[in-house]
Write a protein that holds these residues in place. Structure first.
Motif, PDB file in Angstrom:
ATOM      1  N   LEU A 269       0.841  -1.195   0.000  1.00  0.00           N
ATOM      2  CA  LEU A 269       0.000   0.000   0.000  1.00  0.00           C
ATOM      3  C   LEU A 269       0.877   1.246   0.000  1.00  0.00           C
ATOM      4  CD1 LEU A 269      -2.830  -0.763   2.611  1.00  0.00           C
ATOM      5  CD2 LEU A 269      -3.134  -0.324   0.183  1.00  0.00           C
ATOM      6  N   PRO A 270       0.866   2.017  -1.073  1.00  0.00           N
ATOM      7  CA  PRO A 270       1.656   3.245  -1.077  1.00  0.00           C
ATOM      8  C   PRO A 270       0.970   4.386  -0.336  1.00  0.00           C
ATOM      9  CG  PRO A 270       0.579   2.958  -3.198  1.00  0.00           C
ATOM     10  CD  PRO A 270       0.257   1.736  -2.386  1.00  0.00           C
ATOM     11  N   ALA A 271       1.771   5.187   0.329  1.00  0.00           N
ATOM     12  CA  ALA A 271       1.327   6.499   0.792  1.00  0.00           C
ATOM     13  C   ALA A 271       1.592   7.436  -0.383  1.00  0.00           C
ATOM     14  CB  ALA A 271       2.107   6.930   2.029  1.00  0.00           C
ATOM     15  N   THR A 272       0.552   7.822  -1.087  1.00  0.00           N
ATOM     16  CA  THR A 272       0.674   8.380  -2.425  1.00  0.00           C
ATOM     17  C   THR A 272       1.120   9.843  -2.445  1.00  0.00           C
ATOM     18  OG1 THR A 272      -1.668   8.980  -2.420  1.00  0.00           O
ATOM     19  CG2 THR A 272      -1.093   6.824  -3.329  1.00  0.00           C
ATOM     20  N   THR A 273       1.592  10.245  -3.634  1.00  0.00           N
ATOM     21  CA  THR A 273       1.970  11.632  -3.853  1.00  0.00           C
ATOM     22  C   THR A 273       0.806  12.568  -3.561  1.00  0.00           C
ATOM     23  OG1 THR A 273       3.538  10.948  -5.555  1.00  0.00           O
ATOM     24  CG2 THR A 273       2.864  13.249  -5.566  1.00  0.00           C
ATOM     25  N   ALA A 274      -0.413  12.159  -3.936  1.00  0.00           N
ATOM     26  CA  ALA A 274      -1.577  13.021  -3.718  1.00  0.00           C
ATOM     27  C   ALA A 274      -1.800  13.299  -2.237  1.00  0.00           C
ATOM     28  CB  ALA A 274      -2.821  12.388  -4.347  1.00  0.00           C
ATOM     29  N   LEU A 275      -1.546  12.321  -1.378  1.00  0.00           N
ATOM     30  CA  LEU A 275      -1.666  12.560   0.065  1.00  0.00           C
ATOM     31  C   LEU A 275      -0.685  13.643   0.505  1.00  0.00           C
ATOM     32  CD1 LEU A 275      -2.034   9.035   1.742  1.00  0.00           C
ATOM     33  CD2 LEU A 275      -3.637  10.957   1.919  1.00  0.00           C
ATOM     34  N   GLY A 276       0.554  13.550   0.015  1.00  0.00           N
ATOM     35  CA  GLY A 276       1.546  14.555   0.370  1.00  0.00           C
ATOM     36  C   GLY A 276       1.241  15.916  -0.218  1.00  0.00           C
ATOM     37  N   SER A 277       0.560  15.937  -1.369  1.00  0.00           N
ATOM     38  CA  SER A 277       0.212  17.205  -2.007  1.00  0.00           C
ATOM     39  C   SER A 277      -0.952  17.892  -1.304  1.00  0.00           C
ATOM     40  CB  SER A 277      -0.153  16.962  -3.479  1.00  0.00           C
ATOM     41  OG  SER A 277       0.922  16.376  -4.184  1.00  0.00           O
ATOM     42  N   MET A 278      -1.843  17.109  -0.725  1.00  0.00           N
ATOM     43  CA  MET A 278      -3.037  17.658  -0.081  1.00  0.00           C
ATOM     44  C   MET A 278      -2.791  18.146   1.339  1.00  0.00           C
ATOM     45  SD  MET A 278      -6.076  17.671  -1.683  1.00  0.00           S
ATOM     46  CE  MET A 278      -7.336  17.259  -0.464  1.00  0.00           C
ATOM     47  N   MET A 279      -1.802  17.534   2.011  1.00  0.00           N
ATOM     48  CA  MET A 279      -1.626  17.838   3.431  1.00  0.00           C
ATOM     49  C   MET A 279      -0.167  17.689   3.823  1.00  0.00           C
ATOM     50  SD  MET A 279      -3.441  15.927   6.698  1.00  0.00           S
ATOM     51  CE  MET A 279      -2.332  14.520   6.743  1.00  0.00           C
ATOM     52  N   PRO A 280       0.420  18.690   4.499  1.00  0.00           N
ATOM     53  CA  PRO A 280       1.770  18.503   5.023  1.00  0.00           C
ATOM     54  C   PRO A 280       1.810  17.274   5.922  1.00  0.00           C
ATOM     55  CG  PRO A 280       1.092  20.793   5.214  1.00  0.00           C
ATOM     56  CD  PRO A 280      -0.124  20.033   4.799  1.00  0.00           C
ATOM     57  N   GLY A 281       2.762  16.416   5.693  1.00  0.00           N
ATOM     58  CA  GLY A 281       2.827  15.194   6.478  1.00  0.00           C
ATOM     59  C   GLY A 281       1.846  14.138   6.027  1.00  0.00           C
ATOM     60  N   GLY A 282       1.236  14.332   4.857  1.00  0.00           N
ATOM     61  CA  GLY A 282       0.222  13.393   4.386  1.00  0.00           C
ATOM     62  C   GLY A 282       0.755  11.997   4.156  1.00  0.00           C
ATOM     63  N   ARG A 283       1.954  11.909   3.613  1.00  0.00           N
ATOM     64  CA  ARG A 283       2.524  10.580   3.378  1.00  0.00           C
ATOM     65  C   ARG A 283       2.794   9.863   4.697  1.00  0.00           C
ATOM     66  NH1 ARG A 283       5.432  13.517  -0.553  1.00  0.00           N
ATOM     67  NH2 ARG A 283       5.038  12.899  -2.707  1.00  0.00           N
ATOM     68  N   MET A 284       3.302  10.586   5.685  1.00  0.00           N
ATOM     69  CA  MET A 284       3.568   9.962   6.975  1.00  0.00           C
ATOM     70  C   MET A 284       2.267   9.515   7.630  1.00  0.00           C
ATOM     71  SD  MET A 284       6.353   9.123   8.507  1.00  0.00           S
ATOM     72  CE  MET A 284       7.582  10.295   7.927  1.00  0.00           C
ATOM     73  N   ALA A 285       1.207  10.292   7.441  1.00  0.00           N
ATOM     74  CA  ALA A 285      -0.103   9.873   7.955  1.00  0.00           C
ATOM     75  C   ALA A 285      -0.550   8.589   7.276  1.00  0.00           C
ATOM     76  CB  ALA A 285      -1.128  10.985   7.735  1.00  0.00           C
ATOM     77  N   GLY A 286      -0.261   8.465   5.976  1.00  0.00           N
ATOM     78  CA  GLY A 286      -0.588   7.237   5.267  1.00  0.00           C
ATOM     79  C   GLY A 286       0.151   6.039   5.832  1.00  0.00           C
TER      80      GLY A 286
END
Length: 349
Positions: A269-286
């Protein structure tokens, strides 16, 4: 059944009926959703440990024959500066990524007519010859079964093709009439038959999407048992028919990541680029919600801005050993570590 019982059932049986999935997606109990994320991370740790697998993403072309209504690469976007990488540029990017520590390369692009089967086959063959121990992933859209077979024989290991939606009506809203949901699903089936580690997935919050659509997606994912599932929030692009639509929900995306992890414990399961683009720390949240893959951009700098599926994209690039060490430090501070090697998925039992 009470909400806590649904979560326990998902943890133990790895599936819910349609009403159970819908209840979890609509749940507004923050404590239960926190428990969902915590449970998903625990399962990820049990299967994979705290390892986060890295894939070196190369965006090889932003030409596309299709006219999908959500995508900035669509054929009718005449504002975009079009490019395609040469085989030499791809090999140079792969060599640089290999030197930094990457052992998986992802070649992603629009459905570019100029990059025909022979070109893809030759490029994959060169990568396989130069990097025999690395995994090669393709994400180049819908092809024929014969095309996929050529790519597999040339040395490709994995293929990512988001199904986008399992609902025919919703598919018709997102795509032009010459495209077909039946063909998209057939492509995914061909890829599985040919032995690819196959990835599907969808945008979360795309225009016209309902909770019932997402339930259908979850049921399809459960039944097809992919090796990888990519999910990110929808982000509008100004040069598409969906320019004025609202962006998708990060919170709902994280919830879906956790549900899919509990449903398919061995999935990548990737923590996607879109998560990081929408929210600071989005990938880490993923990652905290159960994701275990990151796909840093290793494309040439000149290509990154032009590969604009949506606007304000965070490239998440790694260009130097300092970038790699910075990511390694950030992951370590969050309790994770970089998984060395190809990071293959596991066979679903």
């Amino acid at each position: 059944m009470r909400m806590g019982g649904l979560l326990e059932q998902l943890r133990s049986e790895h599936v819910l009926d349609a009403s159970g999935f819908k209840s979890l997606l609509l749940c507004d109990d923050k404590a239960l959703i926190d428990d969902l994320h915590r449970s998903a991370r625990e399962v990820t740790d049990q299967v994979f440990g705290r390892k986060i697998f890295l894939r070196g993403l190369m965006e090889i072309s932003n030409h596309c024959r299709n006219n999908c209504r959500y995508c900035g690469l669509r054929r009718d976007n005449h504002e975009i500066h079009r490019y395609r990488l040469t085989t030499e540029e791809i090999m140079d990017s792969a060599q640089k990524a290999f030197g930094l520590g990457f052992r998986t390369f992802v070649l992603q692009g629009g459905e570019d007519p100029a990059e025909d089967d022979a070109w893809v086959e030759a490029t994959v063959g060169q990568l396989r010859k130069r990097f025999p121990t690395c995994a090669i992933t393709l994400s180049l859209g819908e092809k024929s079964r014969e095309s996929y077979l050529r790519f597999k024989r040339a040395g490709a290991d994995r293929y990512l093709l988001r199904h986008e939606t399992y609902n025919e009506g919703h598919y018709r809203l997102l795509h032009p009439k010459e495209m077909s949901l039946a063909h998209r699903l057939q492509c995914l089936e061909w890829l599985r038959q040919l032995g690819f580690q196959t990835g599907c997935g969808m945008m979360v919050g795309s225009p016209g999407q309902t909770v019932d659509n997402l339930v259908e997606d979850l049921q399809y994912i459960h039944d097809s048992r992919p090796a990888m599932v990519g999910m990110g929030p929808f982000i509008p692009h100004h040069a598409t028919p969906f320019a004025q639509e609202a962006a998708g929900s990060v919170e709902l995306t994280l919830r879906l990541i956790s549900i899919v992890r509990l449903m398919l414990p061995k999935v990548l399961l990737p923590a996607t680029t879109a998560l990081g683009s929408m929210m600071p720390g989005g990938r880490m949240a993923g990652l905290r919600a159960g994701a275990n893959v990151l796909m840093p951009n290793v494309s040439p700098v000149s290509a990154r801005r032009a590969y604009e599926l949506y606007e304000h994209k965070d490239p998440g690039a790694i260009d130097t050993i300092e970038d790699w060490k910075r990511l390694e430090t950030n992951l370590r501070l969050a309790g994770f570590e970089i998984g060395i090697g190809r990071g293959d998925g596991l066979i679903h039992s």
